[in-house]
Design an enzyme around this catalytic site. Structure first.
Site, PDB file in Angstrom:
ATOM      1  N   ASP A  98       0.830  -1.209  -0.003  1.00  0.00           N
ATOM      2  CA  ASP A  98       0.051  -0.029  -0.017  1.00  0.00           C
ATOM      3  C   ASP A  98       0.835   1.346   0.071  1.00  0.00           C
ATOM      4  OD1 ASP A  98       0.903  -0.244   2.526  1.00  0.00           O
ATOM      5  OD2 ASP A  98      -1.022  -0.978   3.358  1.00  0.00           O
ATOM      6  N   ASP A 167      -6.402  -3.883  14.718  1.00  0.00           N
ATOM      7  CA  ASP A 167      -8.242  -4.149  14.623  1.00  0.00           C
ATOM      8  C   ASP A 167      -8.206  -5.221  13.332  1.00  0.00           C
ATOM      9  OD1 ASP A 167      -7.013  -2.834  12.292  1.00  0.00           O
ATOM     10  OD2 ASP A 167      -8.755  -1.145  12.176  1.00  0.00           O
ATOM     11  N   HIS A 169      -6.617  -5.295  10.589  1.00  0.00           N
ATOM     12  CA  HIS A 169      -6.554  -4.820   8.986  1.00  0.00           C
ATOM     13  C   HIS A 169      -5.269  -5.797   8.566  1.00  0.00           C
ATOM     14  CE1 HIS A 169      -4.494  -1.060  10.232  1.00  0.00           C
ATOM     15  NE2 HIS A 169      -3.507  -1.819   9.725  1.00  0.00           N
ATOM     16  N   GLU A 174      -9.309  -2.065   5.574  1.00  0.00           N
ATOM     17  CA  GLU A 174      -9.970  -1.787   7.010  1.00  0.00           C
ATOM     18  C   GLU A 174     -11.313  -2.768   7.268  1.00  0.00           C
ATOM     19  OE1 GLU A 174      -7.980  -0.190   8.847  1.00  0.00           O
ATOM     20  OE2 GLU A 174      -7.455   1.711   8.215  1.00  0.00           O
TER      21      GLU A 174
HETATM   22  P1  PGA Z   1       2.984  -2.388  12.528  1.00  0.00           P
HETATM   23  O1  PGA Z   1       1.714  -2.097  11.548  1.00  0.00           O
HETATM   24  O2  PGA Z   1       3.646  -3.223  12.030  1.00  0.00           O
HETATM   25  O3  PGA Z   1       3.584  -1.091  12.641  1.00  0.00           O
HETATM   26  O4  PGA Z   1       2.267  -2.628  13.908  1.00  0.00           O
HETATM   27  C1  PGA Z   1       1.028  -3.146  11.271  1.00  0.00           C
HETATM   28  C2  PGA Z   1      -0.116  -2.999  10.232  1.00  0.00           C
HETATM   29  O5  PGA Z   1      -0.748  -1.902  10.567  1.00  0.00           O
HETATM   30  O6  PGA Z   1      -0.589  -3.734   9.195  1.00  0.00           O
END
Ligand code: PGA
Length: 292
Positions: A98, A167, A169, A174
């Site tokens: 992304d 959450d 995702h 999302e």
């Molecule tokens: P993080 O993010 O590795 O910084 O915890 C993971 C994500 O949001 O997919």
């Protein structure tokens, strides 16, 4: 153009293969490790063994890559292994999950900048073979379609690295993302924007939208390796592995994939009802591989 991949039946046919596998044996492997370092090492070994195998056979590899805090250790380890000559990225093509909409690649907050700084600038990869969704000065729908086409032209993704949001995702898919979604623009939740405020200085500076691979796009990867560490991810991991498959838990879609490994530390595993079972399954796997 990369060297061909072994057993390269073409992307379209690969989709059929994935569907075929789903009708047979599904494999969602949960590897619970002692520490963050052990998760890093496990992930680096997985990536290294794919690259070495392909290099030995004169073949290319296609990696799906993630940003965020979790894979930073993995990228450091891959850089170290590249510098000793243990692995090479000369024949590797990459696709990132992304990119924020409207953040130019040269901005320190962009995922293109993150990837260049944390991996690409330090290994023997051809930058032209690294793809991060393009979100500035383009028609976003066309950019999303181009991204999907590039993945198809590359023959599909061999190994997709994933993190997971609190959450649940994956990428920027999302809560409520269609399980059949493809690369497109998604609105970020306030929770995600708060979690990522550290990269922008304030939550208000975090873009509202991002271009992200869809859940279906992710599921079409040949194999998937999800990394999670820390107690903050424990509920997401529980919902992903032991909950129902639902758009309310985007990572739960991984239960549909035939070849997924979750490498997680004890804290991230702390809410799993079946943690003991997963530990026993890994012990048996180790015994089986020693005796084969
Ligand atoms: P993080 O993010 O590795 O910084 O915890 C993971 C994500 O949001 O997919």
């Amino acid at each position: 153009m990369l060297a061909p991949k072994s057993g390269d039946f073409g992307y379209k046919n690969r989709k059929l293969i994935v569907l075929h596998c789903c009708q047979g044996k599904l494999s969602l492997r949960v590897v619970i490790l002692e520490s963050v370092d052990a998760v890093t090492l496990f992930a680096a070994n997985e990536v290294s063994s794919l690259l070495k195998h392909r290099t030995t056979n004169g073949l290319g590899a296609v990696l799906g890559l993630a940003t965020g805090g979790t894979p930073l250790g993995l990228y450091r380890e891959l850089i170290a292994r590249n510098s000793t000559g243990e692995i090479s990225f000369a024949n590797v093509e990459t696709f990132n999950l992304d990119e924020y909409v409207g953040v130019p690649p040269e901005s320190h907050s962009s995922y293109r900048y993150y990837m260049n700084e944390n991996l690409f600038n330090h290994v023997d990869i051809d930058l032209a073979m690294t793809h991060v969704p393009i979100t500035c000065g383009v028609d976003l729908e066309a950019s999303a379609a181009d991204f999907e086409n590039l993945i198809e032209l590359a023959g599909g993704i061999d190994l997709q690295i994933l993190g997971i949001g609190v959450d649940a995702h994956i990428g920027f898919n999302e809560i409520g993302s269609s399980l059949g979604s493809r690369t497109r623009v998604k609105t970020l939740t306030q929770r995600t924007r708060q979690d990522n405020a550290r990269y922008f200085g304030s939550v208000d500076a975090v873009p509202q939208t991002a271009l992200t691979m869809g859940i279906q796009t992710i599921l079409e990867g040949q194999s998937i390796l999800l990394l999670a560490t820390g107690a903050g991810k424990a509920k997401a991991i529980r919902d992903c592995v032991e909950g129902p498959i639902t758009a309310s838990v985007p990572a739960s879609a991984l239960q549909l994939h035939p070849n997924v490994t979750l490498a997680i530390d004890r804290d991230a595993a702390s809410e799993l009802a079946n943690a003991d079972y997963f530990l026993a399954a890994e012990r048996n796997r180790a015994v089986a591989s020693r005796s084969s």
